[in-house]
Motif scaffolding. Structure first.
Motif, PDB file in Angstrom:
ATOM      1  N   UNK A 130       5.447  -0.346  11.000  1.00 55.45           N
ATOM      2  CA  UNK A 130       5.790   0.308  12.275  1.00 55.45           C
ATOM      3  C   UNK A 130       5.076   1.656  12.394  1.00 55.45           C
ATOM      4  N   UNK A 131       4.852   2.342  11.270  1.00 54.95           N
ATOM      5  CA  UNK A 131       4.117   3.614  11.368  1.00 54.95           C
ATOM      6  C   UNK A 131       2.651   3.359  11.742  1.00 54.95           C
ATOM      7  N   UNK A 132       2.054   2.324  11.146  1.00 53.39           N
ATOM      8  CA  UNK A 132       0.665   1.998  11.506  1.00 53.39           C
ATOM      9  C   UNK A 132       0.580   1.647  12.988  1.00 53.39           C
ATOM     10  N   UNK A 170       0.815  -1.217   0.000  1.00 55.21           N
ATOM     11  CA  UNK A 170       0.000   0.000   0.000  1.00 55.21           C
ATOM     12  C   UNK A 170       0.848   1.267   0.000  1.00 55.21           C
ATOM     13  N   UNK A 171       0.226   2.378  -0.387  1.00 48.75           N
ATOM     14  CA  UNK A 171       0.955   3.640  -0.495  1.00 48.75           C
ATOM     15  C   UNK A 171       1.081   4.342   0.856  1.00 48.75           C
ATOM     16  N   UNK A 172       0.230   3.966   1.800  1.00 47.24           N
ATOM     17  CA  UNK A 172       0.278   4.659   3.096  1.00 47.24           C
ATOM     18  C   UNK A 172      -0.062   3.685   4.220  1.00 47.24           C
ATOM     19  N   UNK A 173       0.436   3.985   5.441  1.00 47.45           N
ATOM     20  CA  UNK A 173       0.154   3.113   6.576  1.00 47.45           C
ATOM     21  C   UNK A 173      -1.335   3.048   6.921  1.00 47.45           C
ATOM     22  N   UNK A 196       1.015   4.852  15.080  1.00 47.99           N
ATOM     23  CA  UNK A 196      -0.199   5.676  15.072  1.00 47.99           C
ATOM     24  C   UNK A 196      -1.263   5.085  15.999  1.00 47.99           C
ATOM     25  N   UNK A 197      -1.345   3.754  16.033  1.00 52.58           N
ATOM     26  CA  UNK A 197      -2.307   3.110  16.931  1.00 52.58           C
ATOM     27  C   UNK A 197      -1.920   3.349  18.388  1.00 52.58           C
TER      28      UNK A 197
END
Ligand SMILES: [Zn+2]
Length: 575
Positions: free
Chosen positions: A53-55, A7-10, A58-59
């Motif tokens: 790791x960014x997803x 995907x392009x973004x988390x 953010x969580x």
């Protein structure tokens, strides 16, 4: 599945389960290797780790700013307990593949060295041992987290007694000190037995991996490639010779300032210069605006980076109902930006925390120039160099009409900061020397010998405080040092980084812009060089020697004396 499906973004992973993530790892595990496709494989793996790791970050952020929301809690737990541990396992498999291929290039040497070391010391038999240690860590946290003390007729959690340790009224602070020490004395036998078990498991794991003891195991496990246990012992000796006498001198000054015959352990927190704590800002907006001015003053580039954090709402600073406690800086690896979380209430400590976390944030901005995620993962010795240097580099910019302090307030804040640096170095040496003794002496599994060793080591590094009649209270201090239980050997890093930061500060006194420029260059290297080279790029030496330490301690003491000379005289607040 093909890689183009990444995907392009988390955001695409925000609600993902492990079943959604696993195919990406499986594709990377199976994709055929060839010398000319390695670059693409590494880039795809790195991008997957960035997105994931960014997803997860953010969580975690979403949960810590709103702990009452059950959905956010579930998202955070899904990442931290389900997805990330499994992803970690898959990553180890990919790292093995990379190491076995023999592929390397100059900017990946340090990354591959870390991968290879982790693989070499890994033993299947240690997985259940470390899982058991984790359970005992949770027990430690449960015991200490539920400690309370009776205060003014109610049972209070220990952190709520902290303000009373600073009371100008000596009887109040003694009462608060005794009340917050007593629960550790009451739990001493339970906690000693808990530590016996953790000690035995760690020593066993080290032997399973072919090491003599856990100390020899932890150095490679923590990727300490550039210094040895003997260097740490040299550091302890250097602190004993240079820092300890300086701390004894400043405690003597404190004792006289407070008008006391002897400095007792409950006399160490009270401010000998002011009756009322400083109030450097009111609202969080004011904290942000003033901090922006500070970083702009340190360097326009850092000011612009902090402004970008403001513009993109990457700061959540004020204490609010529903927020988790504490503070942190978390890197969003895909967008290459950091997020700072705090619980500011208007105190000097909040300003220091923001300066410190901002140092980590500037590191994240700078290191993002490195193309692969592992090239940005620095160890604590480099990470804390970034944050501790920022605390010192920012100090001259804290004063002014639109800044945090009047000139007089800035002096007392600077005094406290510099005194804390020396006191912390002595404390760090004692905690590190104690852990060396625990795991290397052969007697660390004996609870009574352990307490006696702590007393011996503590009196080596802590002089100028009168502990007469308080032996059990003094012993209780190490049971309060959670690192010894939860993060063994994690502490000397702060001492190493502080010596680096003092050198950055010394450089800045001669050439402010030059010191900041070199600091930023070092940060931009990420983890692509060995530690001594990162320090070298910042214009400082990675050192364990008494000679350099003596110079730096001398400089700090000189500065402390100059600041004291400018402080207004005040009647002692001792009794
Ligand atoms: Zn830090």
């Amino acid at each position: 599945m093909t890689v183009s499906a990444l995907p392009a973004s988390p955001a695409a992973f925000a609600k993902a389960t492990w079943d959604d993530i696993a195919p990406y790892y499986e594709e990377l595990a199976e994709r055929p290797f060839a010398p000319d496709t390695m670059e693409g494989w590494l880039r795809d793996w790195s991008t997957l780790e960035e997105l994931l790791t960014e997803a997860a970050a953010l969580a975690m952020i979403g949960y810590t700013i709103d702990t009452g929301d059950a959905g956010k809690e579930a998202d955070h737990l899904r990442f931290s307990t389900e997805i990330l541990p499994r992803a970690e396992e898959k990553s180890v498999g990919l790292a093995k593949r990379l190491v076995a291929s023999g592929y390397s290039r100059p900017d990946l040497v340090t990354t591959i060295q870390r991968f290879r070391t982790s693989i070499e010391i890994f033993r299947e038999a240690n997985v259940p041992l470390f899982a058991e240690v984790e359970q005992h860590c949770a027990t430690y946290q449960r015991i200490t987290g539920s400690m309370t003390a009776e205060w003014e007729g109610e049972q209070r959690p220990l952190p709520r007694l902290l303000p009373f340790l600073k009371s100008p009224d000596r009887a109040t602070r003694e009462r608060a000190w005794r009340a917050s020490t007593a629960p550790y004395m009451a739990q001493r036998d339970t906690m000693a037995a808990l530590f016996d078990t953790m000690y035995a498991l760690r020593q066993q794991a080290a032997r399973n991996a072919g090491f003599r003891d856990f100390r020899d195991y932890i150095f490679p496990a923590k990727f300490r490639f550039d210094y040895t246990p003997a260097d740490c012992e040299r550091f302890h000796d250097a602190v004993e010779r240079t820092v300890v006498p300086a701390v004894e001198r400043l405690l003597g000054h404190r004792r006289r300032r407070l008008g006391l015959d002897a400095l007792r352990p409950w006399d160490l927190q009270v401010d000998p210069y002011r009756a009322e704590p400083l109030r450097p800002f009111g609202t969080a907006d004011e904290l942000v605006a003033k901090a922006r001015g500070v970083f702009q003053g340190v360097s326009p580039e850092l000011g612009a980076e902090f402004q970008a954090m403001i513009d993109r709402r990457l700061l959540d600073l004020e204490s609010r109902k529903g927020k988790a406690p504490g503070g942190y800086c978390e890197t969003l690896q895909h967008q290459g930006r950091p997020f700072i979380f705090m619980n500011a209430v208007g105190l000097v400590d909040d300003v220091n925390t923001l300066l410190h976390e901002a140092g980590h944030a500037f590191h994240a901005f700078a290191a993002h120039r490195q193309p692969l995620i592992w090239q940005r993962h620095v160890g604590s010795e480099a990470a804390e160099l970034a944050s501790m240097s920022m605390e010192l580099l920012a100090a001259p910019h804290l004063v002014g009409a639109d800044a945090f302090f009047s000139p007089e307030e800035a002096r007392s804040a600077a005094l406290e900061h510099l005194e804390d640096i020396l006191i912390a170095l002595a404390h760090i040496a004692s905690v590190d020397a104690f852990q060396h003794w625990i795991y290397a002496s052969g007697d660390g599994g004996d609870g009574v010998a352990r307490d006696r060793a702590w007393l011996r080591i503590r009196s080596r590094f802590e002089r100028g405080v009168d502990w007469d009649g308080l032996e059990n209270e003094r012993i209780a201090r190490w049971y309060r040092q959670l690192h010894v239980f939860l993060y063994p050997f994690y502490y000397i890093e702060y001492g190493i980084a502080q010596l680096g930061a003092l050198q950055v500060w010394r450089n800045s006194l001669g050439n402010g812009a030059g010191a900041v420029a070199r600091y930023r260059e070092a940060l931009a290297l990420g983890a692509t060089r060995p530690l001594p080279e990162i320090y070298g790029a910042a214009g400082v030496t990675l050192s364990f020697d008494a000679g350099l330490m003596a110079e730096l301690v001398g400089l700090v003491e000189e500065r402390i004396e100059a600041l004291r000379a400018e402080m207004p005289a005040r009647t002692p607040a001792g009794s």
